[in-house]
Scaffold this active site. Structure first.
Site, mmCIF file in Angstrom:
data_model
loop_
_atom_site.group_PDB
_atom_site.id
_atom_site.type_symbol
_atom_site.label_atom_id
_atom_site.label_comp_id
_atom_site.label_asym_id
_atom_site.label_seq_id
_atom_site.Cartn_x
_atom_site.Cartn_y
_atom_site.Cartn_z
ATOM 1 N N ASN A 154 21.537 22.079 52.589
ATOM 2 C CA ASN A 154 22.014 20.762 52.169
ATOM 3 C C ASN A 154 22.861 20.922 50.910
ATOM 4 O OD1 ASN A 154 22.398 18.103 51.537
ATOM 5 N ND2 ASN A 154 20.261 17.675 50.978
ATOM 6 N N LYS A 204 24.696 18.806 49.486
ATOM 7 C CA LYS A 204 24.829 17.575 48.681
ATOM 8 C C LYS A 204 26.308 17.373 48.312
ATOM 9 C CE LYS A 204 20.071 18.078 47.394
ATOM 10 N NZ LYS A 204 18.972 17.750 46.481
ATOM 11 N N HIS A 241 17.650 10.864 53.386
ATOM 12 C CA HIS A 241 17.341 11.746 52.255
ATOM 13 C C HIS A 241 16.895 10.885 51.072
ATOM 14 C CE1 HIS A 241 17.770 14.545 48.952
ATOM 15 N NE2 HIS A 241 17.667 15.509 49.855
ATOM 16 N N GLU A 258 17.526 10.997 48.037
ATOM 17 C CA GLU A 258 18.593 10.599 47.108
ATOM 18 C C GLU A 258 19.333 9.377 47.631
ATOM 19 O OE1 GLU A 258 20.407 14.461 46.783
ATOM 20 O OE2 GLU A 258 18.675 15.136 45.628
ATOM 21 N N GLU A 305 9.836 16.295 52.541
ATOM 22 C CA GLU A 305 10.363 16.682 51.214
ATOM 23 C C GLU A 305 9.708 15.823 50.143
ATOM 24 O OE1 GLU A 305 14.494 18.480 51.193
ATOM 25 O OE2 GLU A 305 14.829 16.358 51.422
ATOM 26 N N GLY A 332 14.878 19.313 43.519
ATOM 27 C CA GLY A 332 15.671 19.512 42.305
ATOM 28 C C GLY A 332 14.817 19.856 41.089
ATOM 29 N N SER A 372 12.851 22.474 46.377
ATOM 30 C CA SER A 372 12.819 23.748 45.658
ATOM 31 C C SER A 372 12.442 24.940 46.550
ATOM 32 C CB SER A 372 11.879 23.678 44.438
ATOM 33 O OG SER A 372 12.318 22.674 43.541
HETATM 34 P P1 PGA Z 1 16.433 21.422 46.348
HETATM 35 O O1 PGA Z 1 16.876 20.161 47.246
HETATM 36 O O2 PGA Z 1 16.232 22.573 47.291
HETATM 37 O O3 PGA Z 1 17.552 21.621 45.401
HETATM 38 O O4 PGA Z 1 15.143 21.025 45.675
HETATM 39 C C1 PGA Z 1 16.322 19.960 48.499
HETATM 40 C C2 PGA Z 1 16.859 18.699 49.120
HETATM 41 O O5 PGA Z 1 17.110 17.726 48.399
HETATM 42 O O6 PGA Z 1 17.050 18.628 50.339
#
Ligand code: PGA
Length: 256
Positions: free
Chosen positions: A13, A15, A98, A100, A170, A176, A216
């Site tokens: 991903n 982003k 997601h 976000e 998740e 993050g 993460s």
């Molecule tokens: P990250 O993000 O691996 O940077 O924690 C995962 C995600 O948001 O899908």
């Protein structure tokens, strides 16, 4: 359940990265190079819409995903992108819901459900993201939160379409951050998601239903999640932007 026979799926991903098409092309090529032509792992890159066409040009083994989708195909919706558009640009998958998007762009479970329905109708595979905000307090409360996200998000999905859905568990606090979940806890949540799927659809669908872990995920924990976390794959954010690291994660996934 013979989990080790299951195929692995690693979804990168990206982003809102990288900043230029030139960099995107480099990252596409590096990820493609790290993806074995034979083996037990499928890899998909969820890139910004604008890079899909370039991805389609340069990728062979790696699949393409969009990170979001609109619930209508076409129309007077300035700034939106419909499911058939991303399909025709080369995407086979789409991430929906997601955290976000839920937190920063106000996507409710009902909006997520409409997006899931539209994506499936256009022939896309859906990666539905779910996960609790925090683990503080009552375990029953955050379990109920995740249950609602799965149930409402998949409401109206036909049995014949559910094979085109993957759930990415998740936990929001792990995204993050520097703190991934543990494989033990992820195993509980993966079983829980499959139980919800069994109740909504049926047990045989639930048994083979793919669940991913995200938050993460990295080289150091990928193997543990895939071996002990009851998941079929990983949704990888930051670590997918470094060609060496995503290459190693793919390698780990192919070993388990
Ligand atoms: P990250 O993000 O691996 O940077 O924690 C995962 C995600 O948001 O899908």
């Amino acid at each position: 359940m013979m989990r080790d026979k299951r195929r692995r799926l690693v979804v990168a991903n990206w982003k809102c990265n990288p900043a230029t098409l030139v960099e995107a092309r480099k990252l596409f090529l590096a990820t493609e190079k790290a993806t074995p032509s034979r083996g037990n792992v499928d890899v998909a890159i969820a890139c910004p819409y604008i890079y899909l066409a370039e991805g389609k040009k340069v990728l062979r083994r790696v699949k393409l995903a969009a990170q979001n989708i609109f619930w209508e195909e076409t129309g007077a919706y300035t700034g939106e992108v419909g499911p058939r558009m991303v399909r025709s640009a080369g995407a086979s998958h789409v991430i929906v819901g997601h955290s976000e998007r839920r937190e920063r762009f106000g996507e409710t479970n009902e909006i997520v459900r409409d997006k899931v329905g539209a994506a499936l109708a256009a022939g896309l595979c859906v990666v539905l993201c779910v996960g609790e905000r925090s683990r503080e307090g009552d375990a029953a409360a955050y379990a109920a939160f995740v249950k609602e996200e799965v149930q409402v998000g998949l409401r109206g999905v036909a049995k014949s379409s559910i094979r085109n859905v993957v759930v990415a568990y998740e936990p929001i606090w792990a995204i993050g951050s520097d703190e991934a979940d543990t494989p033990e806890r992820t195993l509980e949540m993966a079983l829980y998601v499959r139980k919800i799927i069994a109740d909504m659809f049926d047990r045989s669908i639930a048994q083979s239903f793919p669940v991913l872990y995200g938050g993460s995920a990295n080289v150091g924990n990928a193997r543990a999640f895939l071996r002990d976390g009851g998941v079929d794959g990983l949704l990888v954010g930051r670590a997918s932007l470094d060609p060496k690291i995503i290459g190693k994660i793919i390698e780990e996934a192919n070993k388990v």
